[in-house]
Design a protein around this motif. Sequence first.
Motif, PDB file in Angstrom:
ATOM      1  N   SER A 155       0.800   5.724  -6.602  1.00 45.22           N
ATOM      2  CA  SER A 155       2.122   5.542  -6.456  1.00 45.22           C
ATOM      3  C   SER A 155       2.370   4.516  -7.520  1.00 45.22           C
ATOM      4  O   SER A 155       2.085   3.325  -7.565  1.00 45.22           O
ATOM      5  N   GLY A 159       5.632   3.427  -8.478  1.00 44.04           N
ATOM      6  CA  GLY A 159       6.735   2.626  -8.233  1.00 44.04           C
ATOM      7  C   GLY A 159       8.060   3.621  -8.523  1.00 44.04           C
ATOM      8  O   GLY A 159       7.994   4.874  -8.956  1.00 44.04           O
ATOM      9  N   ASN A 166       6.249  -5.935  -4.365  1.00 42.36           N
ATOM     10  CA  ASN A 166       6.302  -5.203  -2.860  1.00 42.36           C
ATOM     11  C   ASN A 166       5.184  -4.425  -2.351  1.00 42.36           C
ATOM     12  O   ASN A 166       4.572  -4.584  -1.422  1.00 42.36           O
ATOM     13  N   SER A 167       4.684  -3.580  -3.594  1.00 48.15           N
ATOM     14  CA  SER A 167       3.400  -2.814  -3.438  1.00 48.15           C
ATOM     15  C   SER A 167       2.326  -3.740  -3.115  1.00 48.15           C
ATOM     16  O   SER A 167       1.444  -3.422  -2.350  1.00 48.15           O
ATOM     17  N   THR A 170      -1.995   1.697  -8.114  1.00 52.79           N
ATOM     18  CA  THR A 170      -0.540   0.933  -8.123  1.00 52.79           C
ATOM     19  C   THR A 170      -0.211   0.391  -9.457  1.00 52.79           C
ATOM     20  O   THR A 170      -0.971   0.159 -10.307  1.00 52.79           O
ATOM     21  N   GLU A 220       2.413  -5.109   0.330  1.00 51.87           N
ATOM     22  CA  GLU A 220       2.136  -4.138   1.355  1.00 51.87           C
ATOM     23  C   GLU A 220       0.583  -3.781   1.440  1.00 51.87           C
ATOM     24  O   GLU A 220       0.020  -3.684   2.472  1.00 51.87           O
ATOM     25  N   SER A 221      -0.085  -3.543   0.378  1.00 51.94           N
ATOM     26  CA  SER A 221      -1.508  -3.130   0.279  1.00 51.94           C
ATOM     27  C   SER A 221      -2.372  -4.158   0.650  1.00 51.94           C
ATOM     28  O   SER A 221      -3.403  -3.876   1.369  1.00 51.94           O
ATOM     29  N   GLN A 267       5.419   4.764   2.269  1.00 51.69           N
ATOM     30  CA  GLN A 267       4.415   3.772   1.634  1.00 51.69           C
ATOM     31  C   GLN A 267       3.763   2.892   2.737  1.00 51.69           C
ATOM     32  O   GLN A 267       2.518   2.811   2.798  1.00 51.69           O
ATOM     33  N   ARG A 268       4.435   2.085   3.493  1.00 52.77           N
ATOM     34  CA  ARG A 268       3.816   1.603   4.716  1.00 52.77           C
ATOM     35  C   ARG A 268       3.032   2.289   5.703  1.00 52.77           C
ATOM     36  O   ARG A 268       1.965   1.910   6.000  1.00 52.77           O
TER      37      ARG A 268
END
Length: 406
Positions: free
Chosen positions: A209, A211, A289-290, A284, A293-294, A270-271
């Motif tokens: 993803s 974004g 944020n990504s 990514t 989260e990762s 995504q989460r």
Amino acid sequence: MESMSTTGSAAYRALLLSLLSPGSGGEFPPVTCVVADGIMLFAIDIAEELGVPALAFRTASANSFSAYLAVPRLLELGETPLPVDDPVHGVPGMEGFLRRRDLPRLAPAADGHPTESAAAAGVHPLLLTMAKGIADCGRARALVLNTAASLEGSAVAHISPHMRDVFAIGPLHAMSSSVPGPAASLWREDDGCVAWLDGHADRSVVYVSLGSLTHIWHHEFTEFLLGLLATGYPFLWVLRPDMVGAAEEAALRGAVGDGSKVRVVEWAPQRDVLRHRAVGCFLTHSGWNSTMESILEGVPMVCWPFFADQHINSRFVHAVWRAGLDMKDVCDRSTVTSMVTEAMESSEIRQSVQALAQRVKRDVATGGSSDAEFKRLVGFIAELSATPRHQAQTPVITNGDGRHQE
């Protein structure tokens, strides 16, 4: 940005004025504090002008904020953003590993490369405007950052002398996970992809993803697709409707086959995807944020940054946190294949990102650094809100001789 500071500021002033008197806000009490996005400095200035204390909240990483603060020094040294490996010495705390290609950049031109004038100058006027806006956050009563000490404690320390106060209270999505609320994106999530993941073995799927803003060109799409197929791993690819054209959609239809090896969705939860046992790595754009989260889910990353803070984030993922690989400024199928394969199979990267996840989880747990900072922020806002408006709008400046003046 220009329109928001003109047309938007007038509407904002009228709204804020209407909410300052008891009873004027309907069911709400009068506004006693404003928390504004740090790029909307007019919201901070107008609030203070009306006697309402204001805080700035920045959604990008502290590391990128620190780099923007250093732009004047970078210009003095001639260390401007360019896709080259020359070392950068002008950003405090990053002298040992930062390169010019890691500095914040604007989005590339339509051909995927910087314009000739931008490449020659090494800096775009909008970048200077953004850097000034970052520095001007010091006008707010405090700066609030969505980050954690274990991730960016050094950057927060370098930022602090330039601000009136700094609060590091993230990752916010982890601290608020028990509080129900709306989805974090305006795109409609495809929940079916989680069921698709259920049918795959542990750590066998590549999640892709880039974004909500990134656009990819036909040659980039082709290289990504062929590179991913060559890994042999199944992959879940988020492709927004505005991200690809008809030719790319046709190529995808041919690649998907029966859907057992390839799943394409317009948007994903995504989460839920990142915490799924089947996901082995995350390709990514390195949005903040990504990235958080990762990290929190202990998922290795392959980073292909596009603009703004993403270039610094990807460098930290690779060179500092050892949580993944940095693929910036490269988009060919062989590199995609080799980096995705390494991220999927490297026990060293997996152990490193999982250790980092544990440190971040301690930050957000009761008694952790982010938990303590959040409680301090609540107390800070309560104290500001208890101050009468006519006092709130009068800053106190300490002279060099220790006397105070208004």
